[in-house]
Structure formats: structure tokens, C-alpha cells
Design an enzyme around this catalytic site. Structure first.
Site, PDB file in Angstrom:
ATOM      1  N   GLY A  33       8.408  11.945  -2.040  1.00  0.00           N
ATOM      2  CA  GLY A  33       9.377  11.304  -2.932  1.00  0.00           C
ATOM      3  C   GLY A  33       9.125   9.813  -2.989  1.00  0.00           C
ATOM      4  O   GLY A  33       7.995   9.348  -2.855  1.00  0.00           O
ATOM      5  N   GLU A  34      10.165   9.037  -3.225  1.00  0.00           N
ATOM      6  CA  GLU A  34      10.117   7.574  -3.315  1.00  0.00           C
ATOM      7  C   GLU A  34       9.395   7.068  -4.559  1.00  0.00           C
ATOM      8  O   GLU A  34       9.362   5.871  -4.808  1.00  0.00           O
ATOM      9  CB  GLU A  34       9.448   6.937  -2.086  1.00  0.00           C
ATOM     10  CG  GLU A  34      10.104   7.236  -0.763  1.00  0.00           C
ATOM     11  CD  GLU A  34       9.389   6.559   0.411  1.00  0.00           C
ATOM     12  OE1 GLU A  34       8.486   5.726   0.168  1.00  0.00           O
ATOM     13  OE2 GLU A  34       9.729   6.860   1.565  1.00  0.00           O
TER      14      GLU A  34
END
Length: 357
Positions: free
Chosen positions: A313-314
Site C-alpha cells: 500500500g502507501e
């Protein structure tokens, strides 16, 4: 329906045709750069100009939020990690910071629903402290889902008005793959066991708890699946609603977006229902290891650029793919044409001598 969003115009078809024509004139065999040619044509159509311009202000916005379901054993990490990672983003120590530096992008983090206090510089759009546990209660109230959608729209406007020419939505939130899977499985008609992944790396017992939570969340989501706003309210969370608003508004504002992993793509499924045609402004950056991500990509008919078994993610997958998009723009914009370079084309070759005559 646009659910309060302005209509989405399609990328410029005439400019795309001009880009396709230019590709045939560049000093290379037709089609020899494969998907780079397709990507370059898409960027040109999004920008409305051929040749396209290289991105000057690629911007990542990480949407942070906690989820009540995380307290019921669906994640390998405690919820406290979300606030700690927000601080890490601000300090420049996260994967998204390192990858953004390499890809030529900058990072912004916004606290939408972190269950804790964060720096005032990131909490201006905060809706609440953590969203409800979706397996047993609504994620948000009606006022909160409206506030989160408005926050996402405002953040997109802020970034585009400040000069962003390419956007990436990232996510941070312990337990957020659970609502993501509820959204994807509900909207694609998939059984929970076929959609549930390991998220942050839960063991078998954690996976079983996660399946049960997603099953219960889907039971609550199915009756309102055709209403995207109600679906976000009941079965998602403030961060998902903000991401959906962000993605829809980026399309309204004719700004291309690189989609990241399962959490962002789950929000994208809802954003397409909020603002029909928004998906034409998105490029799928990668395919994560989460089964729900592949389901969502197929539903949106988006073919990811890379598959590196990533699941962080991120915005990390999108940033890893961004240099490929930059390469596509450079090839279309900076290569010489056959005429400019004085290079012969196949049509210029003299006819072969017929020795039978």
C-alpha cells in the site's frame, strides 16, 4: 449518475488518434515499444496535447484511517501503527518516501480517520477517530460520509490547483484490507473465501476471523450495494470515502491517476459509480498479491503495468510503476520521426530486382 460530481469528460480522442499517428512516424518498427506506446497515447489524450509533456509535479496523497474491525483480530498489527506510520511519513522514513524520491514525485499524507492524534498539518480534513467495525455496525453516519467525500474532492482540487499533473492515491490503515475486500466482493459478486487475502500477513486463525468479518460485512452491504454513498457509509470508512471522492474529482478535473493496490482500487470501484467514466482517467500501476485486487482490476477492465508480488500500500506499487509511465511519455515526445532523422522507412525501400525477366 454523478452523485454530486460534475460530469466526467473522456480523454481527448482526437489527440489520442494524433498520438497513434505519431507513433507510426517515430524511428522504430510500428508497435515495437509494446505497451509503452499505448501508455504514451493515453497520457497525450489525458493532457489534450501531442506530443505529451513529461510530468512536472507528480503527487502522492496517502489517506490514513483506522477501522474498528481491526480490533477483532483481522490484522497482524495493532491499530496504533497507523498513527505511528503517519509520523514516519512526515519524517520521510517510509517506503513511499523512498520510492517517490526515485520516481520524481512528492508525498502528502492526510489524516482522515486515524484513531489518535496526529500533526495538525495533516489533520485539517479529519472526519472522525476510526471508522466503525463494519461486521457489526455502520462505518459512518450520513453526515460523516458526506464530509469524507467532500474532503476527498477538496484534496484533489487543492493538489490540482497547486499544479499537480499526475496523482497517486495511497493508503495507510491497519485493518483496511477487510473493508476493501467487502467492497470488492460485494460489487463483483464474489464469495468471501475467494476474495480474502493475508493483508498484513495474518496466520491461519487470523485469516479465518477475517473471512468471518468480511462475510458479515457483506451481509450488511448487499442490500445497499447499488447506492455508492450508502455503501461507503455502511461497509467502508472515512478513508475509503475520501479516496473515492479524490479519484472521482481527479477525473472531473481531467487529471490522470495511477492506481495503487487493493485498498485504492476498492475505492476506485465506488468512485466509478459516483462519477461514471472516471476510470478512463486511471491507469492500473500494479497487481498486488491480494485476490480482491485482481477481481477489482478485472471489473474495471484495467490491465496493470507490473506484477512484483507487492502488498504494502502507501502508493508504493504506483510509484514503482511511475518510471515506466515517464518512459512512455519520453518515447512519444522525444524520439525523432523518420522524416526528421532522415531515416528510410519500409515504404522507401527500392523494389526488389526481378531476375526472372
Amino acid at each position: 449518475m454523478t452523485h454530486g460530481f460534475d460530469p466526467v469528460a473522456a480523454p481527448d480522442a482526437r489527440v489520442r488518434a494524433a498520438a497513434e499517428q505519431r507513433q507510426r512516424q517515430l524511428t522504430k518498427p510500428a508497435g515495437s515499444l509494446g505497451r509503452l506506446e499505448e501508455i504514451g497515447n493515453w497520457v497525450a489524450a489525458c493532457q489534450g496535447v501531442c506530443p505529451p509533456r513529461q510530468f512536472e509535479r507528480a503527487r502522492v496523497v496517502v489517506f490514513a484511517g483506522d477501522h474498528g474491525v481491526a480490533k477483532h483480530g483481522v490484522s497482524a498489527y495493532p491499530s496504533e501503527v497507523t498513527a505511528q506510520m503517519v509520523a514516519n511519513f512526515l519524517a520521510g522514513g517510509a517506503a513511499v518516501n523512498a520510492l517517490a524520491a526515485v520516481a520524481g514525485a512528492t508525498v502528502r499524507v492526510v489524516d482522515i480517520a486515524v484513531d489518535g492524534d496526529t500533526d495538525p498539518t495533516v489533520s485539517a480534513h479529519k472526519v472522525r477517530r476510526g471508522s466503525g467495525a463494519i461486521d457489526r455496525e455502520d462505518a459512518l453516519t450520513e453526515d460523516e460520509v458526506a464530509a469524507a467525500l467532500a474532503a476527498g474532492r477538496a484534496i484533489a482540487d487543492e493538489e490540482i490547483d497547486a499544479g499537480a499533473d499526475l496523482l497517486v492515491a495511497g493508503d495507510m490503515g491497519i485493518g483496511n484490507t477487510t473493508p476493501a475486500t467487502v467492497l470488492v466482493a460485494t460489487l463483483t459478486g464474489t464469495e468471501p473465501v475467494a476474495a480474502v487475502g493475508r493483508g498484513t500477513g495474518v496466520d491461519d486463525a487470523g485469516w479465518i476471523r477475517k473471512v468471518a468479518a468480511i462475510r458479515d460485512g457483506m451481509r450488511r452491504a448487499r442490500p445497499i450495494a447499488k447506492d455508492p454513498v450508502d455503501l461507503l457509509r455502511v461497509a467502508a470508512g472515512a478513508d475509503f470515502a475520501a479516496m473515492a471522492g479524490f479519484l472521482a474529482q481527479a477525473a472531473v478535473r481531467r487529471t490522470p491517476v495511477l492506481l495503487d493496490g487493493v485498498v485504492v482500487t476498492a475505492a476506485a470501484l465506488v468512485a466509478e459509480d459516483l462519477a461514471a467514466g472516471a476510470k478512463d482517467w486511471w491507469l492500473a500501476a500494479h497487481r498486488s498479491t491480494e485476490p480482491a485486487h485482481d477481481l477489482a482490476l478485472k471489473h474495471l477492465r484495467l490491465d496493470p503495468l507490473i506484477d512484483l508480488s507487492m502488498r504494502l500500500g502507501e502508493g508504493s506499487g504506483a510509484l514503482t510503476a511511475l518510471p515506466i509511465v515517464r518512459a512512455a511519455v519520453a518515447a512519444l515526445a522525444e524520439m525523432s520521426t523518420f522524416a526528421d532523422a532522415g531515416v528510410s522507412t519500409a515504404e522507401d525501400e527500392p523494389a526488389a530486382l526481378d531476375l526472372t525477366k
